[in-house]
Every structure is written in structure tokens, then in C-alpha cells.
Design a protein around this motif. Structure first.
Motif, PDB file in Angstrom:
ATOM      1  N   SER A  42     -39.438  34.860 -36.528  1.00 33.11           N
ATOM      2  CA  SER A  42     -40.582  34.723 -37.434  1.00 33.11           C
ATOM      3  C   SER A  42     -40.430  33.462 -38.267  1.00 33.11           C
ATOM      4  N   LYS A  43     -41.464  33.087 -38.962  1.00 36.92           N
ATOM      5  CA  LYS A  43     -41.425  31.875 -39.769  1.00 36.92           C
ATOM      6  C   LYS A  43     -40.436  32.025 -40.919  1.00 36.92           C
ATOM      7  N   LEU A  44     -39.737  30.934 -41.209  1.00 36.48           N
ATOM      8  CA  LEU A  44     -38.834  30.929 -42.353  1.00 36.48           C
ATOM      9  C   LEU A  44     -39.616  30.732 -43.639  1.00 36.48           C
ATOM     10  N   PHE A  45     -39.120  31.358 -44.711  1.00 38.88           N
ATOM     11  CA  PHE A  45     -39.725  31.149 -46.024  1.00 38.88           C
ATOM     12  C   PHE A  45     -39.280  29.794 -46.568  1.00 38.88           C
ATOM     13  N   ARG A  46     -40.217  28.997 -47.042  1.00 43.34           N
ATOM     14  CA  ARG A  46     -39.912  27.682 -47.602  1.00 43.34           C
ATOM     15  C   ARG A  46     -40.086  27.708 -49.110  1.00 43.34           C
ATOM     16  N   ALA A  47     -38.988  27.438 -49.841  1.00 43.11           N
ATOM     17  CA  ALA A  47     -39.076  27.407 -51.304  1.00 43.11           C
ATOM     18  C   ALA A  47     -40.045  26.325 -51.752  1.00 43.11           C
ATOM     19  N   ILE A  48     -39.997  25.188 -51.053  1.00 46.94           N
ATOM     20  CA  ILE A  48     -40.944  24.099 -51.325  1.00 46.94           C
ATOM     21  C   ILE A  48     -41.761  23.906 -50.050  1.00 46.94           C
ATOM     22  N   PRO A  49     -42.969  24.432 -50.004  1.00 48.80           N
ATOM     23  CA  PRO A  49     -43.786  24.330 -48.780  1.00 48.80           C
ATOM     24  C   PRO A  49     -44.054  22.877 -48.415  1.00 48.80           C
ATOM     25  N   PRO A  50     -43.968  22.543 -47.135  1.00 53.52           N
ATOM     26  CA  PRO A  50     -44.238  21.165 -46.705  1.00 53.52           C
ATOM     27  C   PRO A  50     -45.725  20.845 -46.766  1.00 53.52           C
ATOM     28  N   VAL A  51     -46.038  19.574 -46.668  1.00 56.26           N
ATOM     29  CA  VAL A  51     -47.430  19.156 -46.611  1.00 56.26           C
ATOM     30  C   VAL A  51     -48.051  19.673 -45.309  1.00 56.26           C
ATOM     31  N   ARG A  52     -49.327  20.012 -45.348  1.00 53.59           N
ATOM     32  CA  ARG A  52     -50.046  20.545 -44.178  1.00 53.59           C
ATOM     33  C   ARG A  52     -49.291  21.737 -43.588  1.00 53.59           C
ATOM     34  N   LEU A  53     -49.051  22.746 -44.440  1.00 60.05           N
ATOM     35  CA  LEU A  53     -48.272  23.909 -44.055  1.00 60.05           C
ATOM     36  C   LEU A  53     -48.826  24.593 -42.809  1.00 60.05           C
TER      37      LEU A  53
END
Length: 456
Positions: A42-53
Motif C-alpha cells: 500500500s502507499k506509504l504515509f508521507r510526513a511532507i507530501p510531495p508536489v502533485r501528490l
């Protein structure tokens, strides 16, 4: 002796796969998120979401995953999601994406062993086959063959396609055409190849028959008909490939017509990406995308030019010796930016002609004559070249061109065939240098993969 040869056939591709795994491991050690992302279902949780998530995590695999969960007509082709849907029955996009990655990795390792065997049969040189496979496996675009894209499946079909077309393949001709039809049909359902197929096959026939006409040096309709008769099997091969690729698209086009009312919907969807006819001369120097794209643009064209020169002089003019500027090993660095390589070469060419110094005489082997009429060789050259020209004339950037060139085997087989015409060991030194650079770039790709960045 037979047992030793059999062991080599297993050991060498195993070494090549191990080098790839080492590059992957180094990238994952440097950036552990790459490890977790690759093995996570499954998708990893990103503390700082990238641009164009919404685009960054799976990139194009997400489109295939949606098609696996819910069949639909898009710019992407249906066979890959069809396989995942029927093998694994995913219920969510995340599940489908994970299964794409899992199956593509399995196919990658299987294909590596099969392709090494095919290269060895084609090139008839164990050492050369090893180096070509290493260059193919450890280039930065190899990452696409294990992260769920169509490159893994398409490379498997391409390997079988090459094997069927090999001139030293002893299969019955009618059986060959049957296999070729099935393989091409499946290839055309995997990714868009109609333009490339027609371009490569037509120019392959023109080149083979054209070289024969130049050799005879008699230009008449009668001689043309004689050569058409001489290469009737190659013509049958071409027609078989045309029919199979057209029927393959018709299957998908019919589905698109039923669901969207547009038989050519995949082409229309591609035009929404900004593709339109035009000439962008700035792309000759600036790809407006990763550096690998401009390398992917020039190298097939360079191979095409060298192949035409070698075969023309040897096959039609019966000249065994070609004088060229003396190659310097430090020129290898210019392969990272081919426009500079061409400028340096042209400068030394003019200098050698004018002053007749620093000249190397290449003795073309008789093998070059075989190359002149080798269908699969010219097909590989033109198929790789087709991607370069399509991108150049339909886009204002060379986006993803490196992937189209280096993630599938056609370019590398063409290069291997050409290398058989070049004596000396400097070609292997160049391959070693490029493989080392490629390995570093592959490590960087895995770091970018973990960061959800654009890979090419």
C-alpha cells in the motif's frame, strides 16, 4: 566442454542480475524509503507530501492499476492490466499496483536469462553477449522493468520476437510466421507500436533490397522484381507483422468504440499530452528532460549511420578497409552528451582528411556482408530510431525517450551486431566505462523512486 558451456549460460546472467540487485540494494540503503515503497502493498504515509501528490507515488502504474480494477479505454493499452486482473483479481488500486510490481520483477529475472541466451545465439560471441546484457540490465532505465510498468512484459515479448526472427534459427518458416503473428499481436496490445512497427519494417526491406540493388549496380524493374523474389520470406515476415499489429490494435479499438464511441481514442488521449507535429531544433542540444533522453535520441541515429556506412562499403563496394579518425578512450565521456561527441568526431575527421594524421584503418570482416541482409538487425536499428524521430517531430521535449530506447532490448542487440564489425578491444573499454556510469545512475534512480520523483 558441454557441461562447462552449460554452466556459463547460467553463471553469466546470474552475475548480471546480481550487479542489478547490488545497485538496487545500494540505492535502498542510501534512501530506505525506496525499500519500504518497493515492498509495501500500500502507499506509504508521507510526513511532507510531495508536489502533485495524485501523480507522484505510482506515476503511470496508477493508470494501469485503475484499468486492472475497472476495464476502460485510455491512452494506455489493455493486455498488462488484463493479465493482472485475471491472475490476482485486485479489489483496489493499491493492490493492483503491488501485483504489477511483483509480476514485473518475476518477468524481469526470467527475461534476463532468456535474453542472454538469445543474444548469445544472435551474436555468436559469449563475451560480447555478456557485455551487451550488462549494459542492458544495469542502465538507469532498467528500473522500469521491475516497478510495474509495461517494459517487463514488452521486453519478454521483444525477446521472443527477436529469437523467432534470428537468421540462424532453424524453426520451420511457416511455424516462424505463426509464432511471429502471435507475439506481435500481443505486443500491440501491450503498448502503442503501430507507427514504430511500420517504420521499422518498411525501412528494413528498403535497406536490404536497396543494398542488393547497389551491389548489382543495375537499376531496372526486372532487377527489383528479382530481389523481391529473393527476399520473399522477409516480405512475408513484414506482412505478418503488419497484419498482427493492426489486428491487435483493432481489438482494443473496438473496445474503445463500444465504451467511448471512438475507435482511435488512445491516439486522441495521447494528443492531450501535448503531442503535435512540429520541428523543435533546440532539442538537438537541450532535451528539456533528464540527460538520458538526449542520449536515447542520438545513439540509435549514430548506430544507424555507422551501420549504413559499414554495410555500404563492404557489401556494395567490396572495400574491406575504412579510414576513420583515431578513437581516444577519453572520448567515452562524451557519450553522456552525444552532441559534443559528434562535434569532436567531426573536428578530428576534418583534421585527419586535411592533414592525413591520427588515422585508424578499420578492417571490416566478412560478417558485415551478413549484417547487410540481416532482417532482425535492421529492424532493431530502425525500431530504436523510430522512437527518436517520433519524439523529435511530435513533442517539444524528449520526455521518456531514454525509457523507450534503453528499457527494451532492440537497441542493445543492434549495438551488439554492429560491434561484431569493429575489431579491437576499445569497444569493450567503452562498454565498461558506460556500464559503470550507468550503475551510478541506476542507484540514483532508486533513490528518486523512494522520493516519488520522475524517473524518465
Amino acid at each position: 566442454m558441454f557441461q562447462k558451456q552449460k554452466n556459463i549460460n547460467w553463471i553469466l546472467p546470474l552475475i548480471i542480475c546480481s550487479v542489478f540487485i547490488l545497485c538496487v540494494a545500494i540505492g535502498m540503503l542510501i534512501y530506505p524509503d525506496a525499500f519500504h515503497k518497493f515492498f509495501s502493498p500500500s502507499k506509504l504515509f508521507r510526513a511532507i507530501p510531495p508536489v502533485r501528490l495524485h501523480k507522484n507515488y505510482y506515476w503511470d502504474v496508477e493508470h494501469y492499476a485503475k484499468m486492472a480494477v475497472n476495464p476502460s479505454c485510455k491512452a494506455f493499452y489493455p493486455l498488462w492490466p488484463f493479465i493482472i486482473r485475471n491472475l490476482f483479481h485486485p479489489q483496489t488500486i493499491e493492490q493492483a499496483a503491488h501485483y504489477f510490481l511483483l509480476l514485473s520483477t518475476v518477468i524481469f529475472f526470467i527475461t534476463n536469462f532468456v535474453l542472454y541466451w538469445v543474444f548469445k545465439i544472435a551474436l555468436q560471441r559469449t563475451y560480447l553477449a555478456f557485455w551487451m546484457m550488462l549494459a542492458y540490465t544495469v542502465n538507469p532505465m532498467a528500473i522500469f522493468r521491475v516497478i510495474g510498468y509495461t517494459e517487463s512484459l514488452f521486453s519478454l515479448f521483444s525477446t521472443l520476437f527477436i529469437w523467432v526472427c534470428l537468421p540462424n534459427n532453424k524453426i520451420n518458416q511457416n511455424l516462424k510466421l505463426g509464432f511471429l503473428f502471435i507475439i506481435t499481436f500481443l505486443m500491440s496490445l501491450t503498448r502503442p507500436i503501430l507507427i514504430q512497427i511500420f517504420f521499422a519494417t518498411i525501412l528494413t526491406l528498403i535497406t536490404i533490397i536497396g543494398l542488393e540493388m547497389l551491389k548489382i549496380n543495375k537499376y531496372s524493374w526486372q532487377n527489383l522484381l528479382i530481389n523481391l523474389q529473393k527476399y520473399q520470406y522477409e516480405i512475408k515476415t513484414t506482412v505478418t507483422i503488419w497484419v498482427a499489429s493492426l489486428l491487435g490494435y483493432c481489438v482494443y479499438g473496438s473496445f474503445c468504440f463500444k465504451t467511448r464511441g471512438n475507435f482511435f481514442a488512445p491516439f486522441d488521449d495521447q494528443s492531450l499530452w501535448g503531442r503535435k507535429l512540429g520541428i523543435h531544433l533546440e532539442l538537438l542540444l537541450f532535451p528539456k528532460s533528464p540527460l538520458i533522453d538526449i542520449i536515447g535520441f542520438y545513439l540509435p541515429l549514430i548506430i544507424l549511420c555507422l551501420s549504413l556506412i559499414f554495410t555500404y562499403y563492404k557489401f556494395t563496394q567490396q572495400q574491406n578497409i575504412i579510414s576513420v579518425p583515431k578513437y581516444r578512450i577519453w572520448w567515452s565521456i562524451f557519450y553522456l552528451y552525444p552532441p559534443l561527441l559528434i562535434l569532436v568526431y567531426v573536428y578530428h575527421l576534418i583534421k585527419s582528411i586535411k592533414y592525413k594524421i591520427n588515422v585508424t584503418k578499420i578492417k571490416l570482416p566478412d560478417y558485415t556482408n551478413n549484417l547487410a541482409v540481416n532482417y532482425i538487425f535492421w529492424f532493431c536499428v530502425y525500431f530504436a530510431t523510430a522512437h527518436s524521430l517520433i519524439n523529435f517531430f511530435t513533442w517539444d521535449r524528449l520526455m521518456s525517450l531514454g525509457r523507450h530506447t534503453f528499457a527494451i532490448p532492440y537497441f542493445f542487440l543492434a549495438l551488439g551486431y554492429l560491434y561484431r564489425c569493429i575489431p579491437g578491444k576499445i569497444k569493450y573499454q567503452t562498454l565498461l566505462f558506460m556500464s559503470l556510469i550507468s550503475a551510478f545512475m541506476l542507484v540514483e534512480q532508486w533513490i528518486k523512486y523512494g522520493q516519488d520523483k520522475w524517473l524518465g
